[in-house]
Design a protein around this motif. Structure first.
Motif, PDB file in Angstrom:
ATOM      1  N   GLY A   3       0.785  -1.218   0.000  1.00 11.66           N
ATOM      2  CA  GLY A   3       0.000   0.000   0.000  1.00 11.66           C
ATOM      3  C   GLY A   3       0.823   1.275   0.000  1.00 11.66           C
ATOM      4  O   GLY A   3       1.821   1.408  -0.717  1.00 11.66           O
ATOM      5  N   LYS A   4       0.404   2.233   0.848  1.00 13.94           N
ATOM      6  CA  LYS A   4       1.047   3.540   0.886  1.00 13.94           C
ATOM      7  C   LYS A   4       2.511   3.454   1.303  1.00 13.94           C
ATOM      8  O   LYS A   4       3.348   4.215   0.811  1.00 13.94           O
ATOM      9  CB  LYS A   4       0.296   4.460   1.843  1.00 13.94           C
ATOM     10  N   GLU A   5       2.814   2.539   2.225  1.00 12.45           N
ATOM     11  CA  GLU A   5       4.189   2.406   2.700  1.00 12.45           C
ATOM     12  C   GLU A   5       5.109   1.997   1.553  1.00 12.45           C
ATOM     13  O   GLU A   5       6.181   2.580   1.363  1.00 12.45           O
ATOM     14  CB  GLU A   5       4.263   1.372   3.822  1.00 12.45           C
ATOM     15  N   GLU A   6       4.701   1.014   0.791  1.00 10.36           N
ATOM     16  CA  GLU A   6       5.497   0.574  -0.351  1.00 10.36           C
ATOM     17  C   GLU A   6       5.599   1.686  -1.395  1.00 10.36           C
ATOM     18  O   GLU A   6       6.689   1.973  -1.916  1.00 10.36           O
ATOM     19  CB  GLU A   6       4.890  -0.668  -0.977  1.00 10.36           C
ATOM     20  N   GLY A   7       4.478   2.323  -1.686  1.00 15.88           N
ATOM     21  CA  GLY A   7       4.460   3.388  -2.681  1.00 15.88           C
ATOM     22  C   GLY A   7       5.341   4.553  -2.301  1.00 15.88           C
ATOM     23  O   GLY A   7       6.043   5.136  -3.142  1.00 15.88           O
ATOM     24  N   SER A   8       5.349   4.900  -1.011  1.00 14.44           N
ATOM     25  CA  SER A   8       6.159   6.016  -0.532  1.00 14.44           C
ATOM     26  C   SER A   8       7.646   5.745  -0.706  1.00 14.44           C
ATOM     27  O   SER A   8       8.401   6.625  -1.148  1.00 14.44           O
ATOM     28  CB  SER A   8       5.848   6.270   0.946  1.00 14.44           C
ATOM     29  N   GLU A   9       8.080   4.514  -0.385  1.00 15.21           N
ATOM     30  CA  GLU A   9       9.504   4.180  -0.505  1.00 15.21           C
ATOM     31  C   GLU A   9       9.928   4.054  -1.970  1.00 15.21           C
ATOM     32  O   GLU A   9      11.054   4.408  -2.324  1.00 15.21           O
ATOM     33  CB  GLU A   9       9.810   2.893   0.257  1.00 15.21           C
ATOM     34  N   LYS A  10       9.046   3.555  -2.811  1.00 13.38           N
ATOM     35  CA  LYS A  10       9.357   3.494  -4.243  1.00 13.38           C
ATOM     36  C   LYS A  10       9.527   4.902  -4.809  1.00 13.38           C
ATOM     37  O   LYS A  10      10.453   5.169  -5.585  1.00 13.38           O
ATOM     38  CB  LYS A  10       8.233   2.763  -4.997  1.00 13.38           C
ATOM     39  N   THR A  11       8.626   5.799  -4.406  1.00 18.43           N
ATOM     40  CA  THR A  11       8.693   7.181  -4.882  1.00 18.43           C
ATOM     41  C   THR A  11       9.969   7.862  -4.410  1.00 18.43           C
ATOM     42  O   THR A  11      10.639   8.569  -5.169  1.00 18.43           O
ATOM     43  CB  THR A  11       7.472   7.976  -4.391  1.00 18.43           C
ATOM     44  N   ARG A  12      10.324   7.639  -3.144  1.00 20.15           N
ATOM     45  CA  ARG A  12      11.548   8.226  -2.607  1.00 20.15           C
ATOM     46  C   ARG A  12      12.768   7.769  -3.403  1.00 20.15           C
ATOM     47  O   ARG A  12      13.632   8.552  -3.778  1.00 20.15           O
ATOM     48  CB  ARG A  12      11.728   7.847  -1.134  1.00 20.15           C
ATOM     49  N   PHE A  13      12.837   6.464  -3.660  1.00 19.25           N
ATOM     50  CA  PHE A  13      13.947   5.880  -4.401  1.00 19.25           C
ATOM     51  C   PHE A  13      14.086   6.529  -5.780  1.00 19.25           C
ATOM     52  O   PHE A  13      15.189   6.889  -6.214  1.00 19.25           O
ATOM     53  CB  PHE A  13      13.721   4.373  -4.547  1.00 19.25           C
ATOM     54  N   MET A  14      12.974   6.724  -6.474  1.00 17.78           N
ATOM     55  CA  MET A  14      13.003   7.274  -7.828  1.00 17.78           C
ATOM     56  C   MET A  14      13.305   8.775  -7.821  1.00 17.78           C
ATOM     57  O   MET A  14      14.059   9.272  -8.654  1.00 17.78           O
ATOM     58  CB  MET A  14      11.684   6.993  -8.528  1.00 17.78           C
ATOM     59  N   GLN A  15      12.740   9.501  -6.856  1.00 26.65           N
ATOM     60  CA  GLN A  15      12.952  10.945  -6.801  1.00 26.65           C
ATOM     61  C   GLN A  15      14.382  11.304  -6.418  1.00 26.65           C
ATOM     62  O   GLN A  15      14.899  12.350  -6.822  1.00 26.65           O
ATOM     63  CB  GLN A  15      11.973  11.572  -5.807  1.00 26.65           C
ATOM     64  N   LEU A  16      15.028  10.447  -5.624  1.00 24.81           N
ATOM     65  CA  LEU A  16      16.386  10.714  -5.171  1.00 24.81           C
ATOM     66  C   LEU A  16      17.438  10.064  -6.061  1.00 24.81           C
ATOM     67  O   LEU A  16      18.602   9.965  -5.691  1.00 24.81           O
ATOM     68  CB  LEU A  16      16.553  10.246  -3.716  1.00 24.81           C
ATOM     69  N   TRP A  17      17.018   9.621  -7.222  1.00 25.81           N
ATOM     70  CA  TRP A  17      17.944   9.088  -8.226  1.00 25.81           C
ATOM     71  C   TRP A  17      18.357  10.234  -9.140  1.00 25.81           C
ATOM     72  O   TRP A  17      17.510  10.907  -9.729  1.00 25.81           O
ATOM     73  CB  TRP A  17      17.268   7.984  -9.035  1.00 25.81           C
ATOM     74  N   ASP A  18      19.649  10.480  -9.274  1.00 26.78           N
ATOM     75  CA  ASP A  18      20.127  11.572 -10.116  1.00 26.78           C
ATOM     76  C   ASP A  18      19.951  11.224 -11.586  1.00 26.78           C
ATOM     77  O   ASP A  18      20.471  10.210 -12.064  1.00 26.78           O
ATOM     78  CB  ASP A  18      21.598  11.854  -9.816  1.00 26.78           C
TER      79      ASP A  18
END
Length: 387
Positions: free
Chosen positions: A182-197
């Protein structure tokens, strides 16, 4: 008793096992000698003695032997200076004078725009056109409180706990990993992608996010952070080795070479420092973290088709802003709890300068692993190469 640095002082003669005096009664905790006997047994030369007698209600401590005040013994915080710290109206400063204080702070990327809180090397908070005196509300409040009591050297980090060891024994581990949803998984996936240069290309494809629950490591982390004046906890990534198919089975392996499972089982272990990346340790033998997922990706080594990043809470405490490499250190500089390398501050314009910010901590209890991010990108081989 403890001196200004929170260390037990008061060593007796060489054939005595005494280490310290009790503050009440001034008697040795081990051999029973009182302070006068110690004074007769052990003579010090002024400027070399580090033993002080506690003076309640004052930030100035007197030496148990030579009766010099602490300001005669503690040296200026500028590494190249051997002069004693400046003392005025009950306050023991960190430097011999304003010139060296300004020189040291400017050398750590600051100067006029640094937070006024002693030991803090963050920049002042900018609110629109207004530049505040502190990096945030916490340091502003603490500054007022400490000013009322009188600053001293003990203010920086009064009771730094003794470094701990971590047994490499997985059999007693109470760690549990489970797939986030759910939201927990989605939040960490988003963080990973947003913090990728994006200059490193498109981010990898996240296949699964696992939560780590480890009561022993969590308790250790909470005990350590409770000793810090300000824990300064941030969320960071760490790249390591994956040697099993935990991403598919959900079960941690017992392979000591598997960094992912080892960290999940027992946390970060000092015995493992420098075993994964051996050729270049910018800030010495430490545990390295970065907010940038693509930076940490370079230090991963995968299994089957997956790589993994550890997502951790890291207690930085008071962090030293490094202007250059510190390859030979085994702990942060005095008065600090970690080392921060910041792009634009670390070796600006020089070869070997940082492209991305990173933080180095030296204590395993300063780290709480929270998530494992399993993803696919660039095969499974280690990307980072010897420099």
């Amino acid at each position: 008793m403890k001196d200004l640095q929170g260390k037990w002082r008061g060593r007796c003669r060489n054939d005595c096992e005494c280490q310290s005096f009790e503050s009440s009664g001034r008697q040795c905790e081990y051999c029973g000698h009182d302070a006068q006997q110690h004074k007769e047994l052990t003579k010090c030369s002024c400027g070399q003695c580090e033993q002080y007698e506690e003076d309640e209600g004052s930030t100035v401590h007197e030496c148990s032997y030579c009766e010099c005040s602490a300001d005669k013994h503690i040296k200026c915080s500028l590494p190249s200076c051997t002069k004693p710290c400046y003392f005025e109206n009950g306050r023991l400063f960190d430097y011999c004078g304003r010139t060296h204080a300004k020189e040291h702070l400017q050398g750590h990327g600051g100067g006029e725009n640094l937070c006024r809180y002693p030991g803090c090397l963050r920049t002042k908070y900018q609110e629109g056109s207004r530049l505040h005196d502190f990096c945030g509300r916490t340091h502003a409040t603490l500054f007022v409180q400490e000013q009322q009591r009188g600053f001293g050297r003990s203010f920086q980090n009064p009771q730094t706990p003794t470094p701990i060891s971590v047994p490499l024994n997985f059999s007693k581990s109470r760690a549990v990993v489970s797939r986030a949803t759910g939201k927990e998984e989605g939040s960490e996936k988003t963080r990973f992608m947003q913090l990728w240069d994006q200059s490193k290309g498109s981010p990898g494809t996240v296949k699964a996010v696992f939560t780590i629950t480890n009561p022993d490591v969590k308790q250790r982390f909470e005990q350590y952070t409770s000793t810090l004046r300000q824990a300064n906890v941030g969320t960071f990534y760490h790249g390591t080795v994956l040697k099993c198919n935990v991403a598919e089975t959900g079960r941690l392996c017992q392979n000591s070479a598997c960094g992912v499972c080892g960290i999940s089982h027992i946390g970060f272990a000092p015995q493992k420092l420098g075993t994964h990346i051996q050729w270049f340790l910018r800030f010495g033998k430490a545990f390295y973290f970065a907010t940038n997922s693509s930076k940490c990706h370079e230090y991963t080594e995968g299994y089957s088709r997956y790589r993994a990043l550890m997502c951790c809470d890291v207690a930085q405490g008071s962090s030293c802003m490094a202007k250059d490499n510190m390859k030979d250190v085994t702990q942060p500089p005095g008065g600090f709890d970690s080392i921060t390398g910041k792009k634009g501050v670390h070796r600006p314009g020089q070869r070997g300068s940082l492209n991305f910010d990173e933080v180095a901590v030296f204590r395993p209890d300063a780290i709480l692993p929270k998530y494992i991010i399993f993803y696919e990108r660039d095969g499974i081989a280690l990307i980072a190469k010897p420099q």
